[in-house]
Design a protein around this motif. Sequence first.
Motif, mmCIF file in Angstrom:
data_model
loop_
_atom_site.group_PDB
_atom_site.id
_atom_site.type_symbol
_atom_site.label_atom_id
_atom_site.label_comp_id
_atom_site.label_asym_id
_atom_site.label_seq_id
_atom_site.Cartn_x
_atom_site.Cartn_y
_atom_site.Cartn_z
ATOM 1 N N ALA A 1 15.367 -1.096 -17.186
ATOM 2 C CA ALA A 1 15.809 0.262 -17.486
ATOM 3 C C ALA A 1 14.765 1.295 -17.109
ATOM 4 O O ALA A 1 15.098 2.429 -16.777
ATOM 5 N N PHE A 2 13.491 0.915 -17.147
ATOM 6 C CA PHE A 2 12.436 1.901 -16.949
ATOM 7 C C PHE A 2 11.596 1.661 -15.684
ATOM 8 O O PHE A 2 10.589 2.322 -15.500
ATOM 9 N N SER A 3 11.974 0.732 -14.830
ATOM 10 C CA SER A 3 11.197 0.496 -13.616
ATOM 11 C C SER A 3 12.100 0.000 -12.498
ATOM 12 O O SER A 3 13.222 -0.471 -12.745
ATOM 13 N N GLU A 4 11.606 0.129 -11.260
ATOM 14 C CA GLU A 4 12.326 -0.384 -10.103
ATOM 15 C C GLU A 4 11.336 -0.989 -9.125
ATOM 16 O O GLU A 4 10.158 -0.625 -9.086
ATOM 17 N N ILE A 5 11.821 -1.945 -8.338
ATOM 18 C CA ILE A 5 10.996 -2.630 -7.346
ATOM 19 C C ILE A 5 11.517 -2.281 -5.962
ATOM 20 O O ILE A 5 12.724 -2.325 -5.716
ATOM 21 N N GLU A 6 10.612 -1.911 -5.072
ATOM 22 C CA GLU A 6 10.994 -1.563 -3.705
ATOM 23 C C GLU A 6 10.231 -2.428 -2.710
ATOM 24 O O GLU A 6 9.033 -2.660 -2.864
ATOM 25 N N MET A 7 10.934 -2.906 -1.685
ATOM 26 C CA MET A 7 10.304 -3.671 -0.614
ATOM 27 C C MET A 7 10.459 -2.902 0.696
ATOM 28 O O MET A 7 11.572 -2.543 1.076
ATOM 29 N N ILE A 8 9.346 -2.637 1.368
ATOM 30 C CA ILE A 8 9.327 -1.919 2.646
ATOM 31 C C ILE A 8 8.980 -2.911 3.743
ATOM 32 O O ILE A 8 7.975 -3.627 3.655
ATOM 33 N N ASP A 9 9.814 -2.956 4.781
ATOM 34 C CA ASP A 9 9.633 -3.886 5.894
ATOM 35 C C ASP A 9 9.623 -3.071 7.187
ATOM 36 O O ASP A 9 10.653 -2.558 7.613
ATOM 37 N N PHE A 10 8.441 -2.958 7.820
ATOM 38 C CA PHE A 10 8.283 -2.114 9.008
ATOM 39 C C PHE A 10 7.708 -2.944 10.147
ATOM 40 O O PHE A 10 6.700 -3.633 9.977
ATOM 41 N N ARG A 11 8.352 -2.885 11.322
ATOM 42 C CA ARG A 11 7.949 -3.716 12.455
ATOM 43 C C ARG A 11 7.875 -2.893 13.739
ATOM 44 O O ARG A 11 8.665 -1.978 13.945
ATOM 45 N N VAL A 12 6.918 -3.261 14.589
ATOM 46 C CA VAL A 12 6.715 -2.582 15.864
ATOM 47 C C VAL A 12 6.671 -3.624 16.984
ATOM 48 O O VAL A 12 5.894 -4.585 16.911
ATOM 49 N N ASN A 13 7.517 -3.435 17.992
ATOM 50 C CA ASN A 13 7.536 -4.298 19.190
ATOM 51 C C ASN A 13 7.734 -5.775 18.871
ATOM 52 O O ASN A 13 7.207 -6.638 19.562
ATOM 53 N N GLU A 14 8.509 -6.061 17.825
ATOM 54 C CA GLU A 14 8.831 -7.450 17.493
ATOM 55 C C GLU A 14 9.964 -7.920 18.418
ATOM 56 O O GLU A 14 11.122 -7.526 18.257
ATOM 57 N N ILE A 15 9.636 -8.784 19.378
ATOM 58 C CA ILE A 15 10.576 -9.194 20.405
ATOM 59 C C ILE A 15 11.848 -9.795 19.809
ATOM 60 O O ILE A 15 12.967 -9.495 20.251
ATOM 61 N N ARG A 16 11.702 -10.647 18.797
ATOM 62 C CA ARG A 16 12.859 -11.349 18.239
ATOM 63 C C ARG A 16 13.842 -10.408 17.543
ATOM 64 O O ARG A 16 14.993 -10.792 17.265
ATOM 65 N N ASP A 17 13.410 -9.181 17.250
ATOM 66 C CA ASP A 17 14.275 -8.225 16.556
ATOM 67 C C ASP A 17 14.865 -7.171 17.486
ATOM 68 O O ASP A 17 15.576 -6.282 17.026
ATOM 69 N N LEU A 18 14.580 -7.257 18.788
ATOM 70 C CA LEU A 18 15.015 -6.220 19.725
ATOM 71 C C LEU A 18 16.200 -6.696 20.564
ATOM 72 O O LEU A 18 16.300 -7.871 20.915
#
Length: 308
Positions: A173-190
């Motif tokens: 009720a009083f907190s939240e969890i955040e996950m940040i996923d940042f990628r640059v030039n990752e071939i498998r994701d392009l």
Amino acid sequence: MKSIAIWYKPVNDNVESNEILDLHFNFWKIPNGSKRSYKFLDIGIKLSNTKNIKTLKIYFPIKIKENDFEDIVGKFIHKVDLVSAIFNENYKVISTTSSKSYEIRNAKNEFVFNIYKTSISDLTFEQKYDGTIININIPKQEITNYFRFRIKGDFINSLSSVSVPTNSLLESAFSEIEMIDFRVNEIRDLNQDLLEEMKIEKLLKIQKQHFFFICSKDEELIGNHQPFLSCRNLENYRWDDYVGIKNINKQIYLAYHWKETNVESASTLIKTKYEKNNWKTISKYAIFAFILAVIIELFSNWLYDLIK
């Protein structure tokens, strides 16, 4: 989450060039009371030689609105203390004959690099490969040039996912969890067609990548892809105008720093926990507790009368 990509179209395909690329990413997350936090990403690009670069290109794996991507050199270039804070060096700024280009010199008055301020006419947007390619016209010079942009909107929202703790009703009720996923030039994701275009043109190897996560002091870092190098307090009086959000002068920012060197691609994963102890949340659960207490009292009275 898909990756962004950075490469360039050369002036002359037959010219052998060896551009050195440094990247600076600042992911800002600023509390906004009971509302969703302000989030945006600042992108700094430093190129050691731009003589053979016809167009610098950045791909985002989502459609980008033109008003969500802007050059932010004007937000700091006229404040020497802010320039020095951004680069963590004692620099001074000298305007050149072109109002779009600024010389950066060190304490010995030696030239270090240029900061170039693009205009709207330097930017074009292509909707391709299920995303957006932003083409940036830059000066053709045999010196180091630095560029700085800010992106906000849907792309920033796509970088993170928010959840609540499951181990405790009160904690969720009083907190939240955040996950940040940042990628640059990752071939498998392009996209494969995008990769073909990048290979036909020119790829850029990342000599250095600096990633900063700037958040409230009330945010707790509970997981990351690798240990951060440093954490420091940012003086809000210095950064408020640069951030560009009104009425946040009471915020205290912490900046966590990660660094990668000599890589072809880079990934940053951060997991944080934020306490939502604002008056709106507290009032909501106080009202809920009051209603629950009334219901229990009424039920108890009914049960007592029934037994009696």
